[in-house]
Design an enzyme around this catalytic site. Structure first.
Site, PDB file in Angstrom:
ATOM      1  CE  LYS A 149      54.126  62.744  42.201  1.00 30.34           C
ATOM      2  NZ  LYS A 149      53.771  61.724  41.186  1.00 30.34           N
ATOM      3  CB  ILE A 153      56.484  57.804  41.782  1.00 35.54           C
ATOM      4  CG1 ILE A 153      57.449  58.028  40.617  1.00 35.54           C
ATOM      5  CG2 ILE A 153      56.640  58.881  42.850  1.00 35.54           C
ATOM      6  CD1 ILE A 153      58.919  57.964  40.941  1.00 35.54           C
ATOM      7  CG  ASN A 156      46.425  63.373  37.176  1.00 35.93           C
ATOM      8  OD1 ASN A 156      46.168  62.634  38.125  1.00 35.93           O
ATOM      9  ND2 ASN A 156      46.595  62.922  35.953  1.00 35.93           N
ATOM     10  N   GLY A 194      56.034  64.476  28.748  1.00 34.02           N
ATOM     11  CA  GLY A 194      56.238  63.841  30.042  1.00 34.02           C
ATOM     12  C   GLY A 194      57.703  63.634  30.352  1.00 34.02           C
ATOM     13  CB  CYS A 253      45.997  54.773  39.601  1.00 36.83           C
ATOM     14  SG  CYS A 253      44.574  55.600  40.287  1.00 36.83           S
ATOM     15  CB  ILE A 284      48.505  55.907  26.529  1.00 42.45           C
ATOM     16  CG1 ILE A 284      49.955  56.073  26.085  1.00 42.45           C
ATOM     17  CG2 ILE A 284      47.638  55.491  25.375  1.00 42.45           C
ATOM     18  CD1 ILE A 284      50.612  54.839  25.500  1.00 42.45           C
TER      19      ILE A 284
END
Lengths: 306, 240
Positions: free
Chosen positions: A47, A73, A101, A267, A132, A193
């Site tokens: 994560k 989230i 990540n 995912g 992000c 993606i």
């Protein structure tokens, strides 16, 4: 029937098979330990981690949509110090590759987190979440502009002690110049993606389903978008591509490989079926064997035009 | 063999509503309602509210469902408590029913169990058929007064605390809609009674990974996962 080769090489790292888990859907690995044999996975992508702990957005954080789900989230995570102290020890000697990540809200944050991770040999690769929001760039994503993407990847590559794989956003007019910019900046591979922007409203009570208003759409609903993005990116870069987006089973894996991906990440499927990855590895092996394909690498980019 | 397999009350099953296809995509969480030790059959109770339960309602006997569980942390109550007060609203009946049944089979005195069952109206009463068969004190509350107390079940709880029929040290365990749980939580706080709440939430994964089902921890800038730390929480732990 000979046992086909499933090994793939990405950024100089050998993965025992092309099946990885996607960031944000597999926790820090330990959550799935009681359900599957983690050592069978090609790799685990943990994560997103940031400089400091993040609690995440207020609930509701998820909403189901047609063959997909929205999530907001809010990059909830333990922060890099606690990650290194509490989470990395579990990931050591799991017998699978560990991809970390890393997310950030500005360049300094990425560099800070990478610096804290450098030297930890449990880690095999960094997946750079540049999809992000970038506070400094008017809320744009780093990966929405080729120049911004180039700059961040270049800066991180200078200090990163691991192979570097930027994760790209699909929320762009054309992913090709972004993919190319990342390659030119020194990226060792590309992951794509990330989720698509989405929103859902309840027609009964008129309420927006997510507290955050919008969220990221994932699941089978986005698979065609992801396949096209992989196909386009593969047409302009030489570095390996790891495909992500709505992959549920081995047939989806094959589709991404044919489009040009070297490996894939599962995912949302992990939420539906905790052992989806293991089933896909077995099914992929059977598929290759039944067609006398000796090497999974022989599928990469082999999609035929009709 | 089935003896030690009796599920912990408050734990849940994560069920894929459709046998094939991706719509609906995700599993749905259901509290375990009942368990038959002789046959090993598990029951759930649900109301058709959305697409998931609608699809589930079309599954026919003999078809195979994909079930993950039991999951989560259920009620962990010793047999030494003075009195067990169960408060259920509508489809919140199952976890506290199973708690009553579990305590009874461990020898807890049914005379010390009070079950306050809240329904909209009398026509919903079949949902409580099994509760009626237990040797416990069962009282109904309906919105329209068609059976039992007229009003919310939380108000029935308040009335019984006021009239002293629940003793001095009752342990309250509740499951139902958010509004009801909020009221029960406030009443337990006001009366200084120990209280546990079984929460419901949208749970994409059910195993603690997606971080979708969080609830705010009371007094802290932190969230707890309903699926992993819950679904049963002490009422003082969470902010509803």
């Amino acid at each position: 029937m000979t046992t086909p080769n499933l090994k793939v090489i990405i950024g100089g790292v050998e993965f025992k098979n092309p099946i990885l888990t996607a960031s944000g859907t597999f926790g820090y690995g330990e959550e799935f330990d009681e359900y599957i044999d983690l050592s069978r996975l090609g790799g685990i992508v943990t994560k997103s981690i940031t400089r400091y702990e993040r609690k995440g957005h207020p609930p509701p954080r998820t909403a189901e949509t047609a063959s997909g789900m929205l999530n907001a989230i809010g990059l909830a995570n333990v922060g890099v110090d606690a990650y290194v102290r509490d989470k990395l020890p579990f990931l050591r000697n799991l017998g699978t590759r560990i991809v970390v990540n890393v997310a950030g809200f500005d360049t300094d944050e990425y560099l800070y987190v990478i610096d804290k991770l450098n030297g930890h040999d449990e880690i095999d690769m960094i997946e750079l979440n540049i999809s992000c929001p970038n506070i400094k760039g008017d809320g744009m994503e780093f990966s929405s502009n080729p120049q911004i993407a180039y700059d961040i990847v270049r800066r991180v590559k200078e200090v990163c002690g691991f192979p570097l794989m930027p994760k790209l956003s699909p929320n762009v007019a054309d992913i090709k110049p972004i993919a190319k910019a990342c390659e030119e900046a020194g990226a060792d591979a590309l992951a794509l993606i990330n989720t698509l922007y989405g929103m859902a409203i309840d027609p009964v009570n008129w309420k927006i389903k997510l507290t955050n208003i919008t969220g990221g759409l994932s699941g089978p609903a986005i698979k065609p978008v992801a396949v096209a993005a992989v196909w386009k990116a593969a047409s302009v870069v030489k570095i390996p591509i790891v495909g992500i987006g709505g992959i549920m089973d081995y047939r989806d894996v094959i589709e991404f490989l044919l489009a040009g991906a070297t490996a894939v990440q599962f995912g949302t499927a992990n939420f539906v079926q905790p052992d989806c990855t293991i089933r896909a590895i077995d099914d992929l092996t059977d598929y290759l064997g039944s067609r006398n394909i000796e090497d999974v690498n022989d599928l990469i980019g082999k999609a035929k035009k009709t | 063999m089935p003896q030690e397999r009796f599920p912990i009350p408050g734990t849940f099953l994560h069920i894929k509503p459709n046998t094939t296809g991706t719509d609906p995509l995700l599993r749905r969480a259901f509290s375990i309602f009942d368990y038959n030790e002789a046959t090993g059959v598990v029951d759930i109770l649900y109301k058709v509210l959305g697409r998931g339960t609608e699809v589930l309602s079309r599954v026919r006997p003999g078809e195979t469902l994909d079930v993950l569980g039991p999951l989560g942390n259920g009620f962990d109550l010793p047999l030494t408590i003075d009195r067990l007060v169960l408060v259920a609203g509508g489809v919140g009946i199952p976890p506290v029913y199973l708690l009553a049944k579990s305590h009874l089979r461990q020898g807890f005195d049914g005379g010390k169990i009070t079950y306050l069952c809240g329904l909209t109206t009398a026509t919903e009463k079949p949902m409580a058929d099994r509760v009626e068969k237990l040797p416990i004190n069962l009282q109904f509350a309906t919105d329209d007064g068609s059976i039992g107390f007229k009003g919310f079940v939380s108000e029935l709880l308040r009335a019984r605390l006021d009239d002293g029929s629940l003793g001095i040290n009752p342990v309250i365990c509740a499951c139902g809609p958010d509004g009801m749980l909020k009221s029960v939580q406030a009443i337990a706080r006001a009366y200084g009674k120990k209280c546990y709440l079984s929460l419901e939430s949208i749970m994409p994964c059910g195993v603690g990974t997606c971080l979708g089902c969080v609830v705010k921890r009371d007094g802290e800038e932190k969230y707890a996962r309903v699926c992993r730390e819950g679904p049963v929480f002490e009422a003082t732990e969470v902010e509803l």
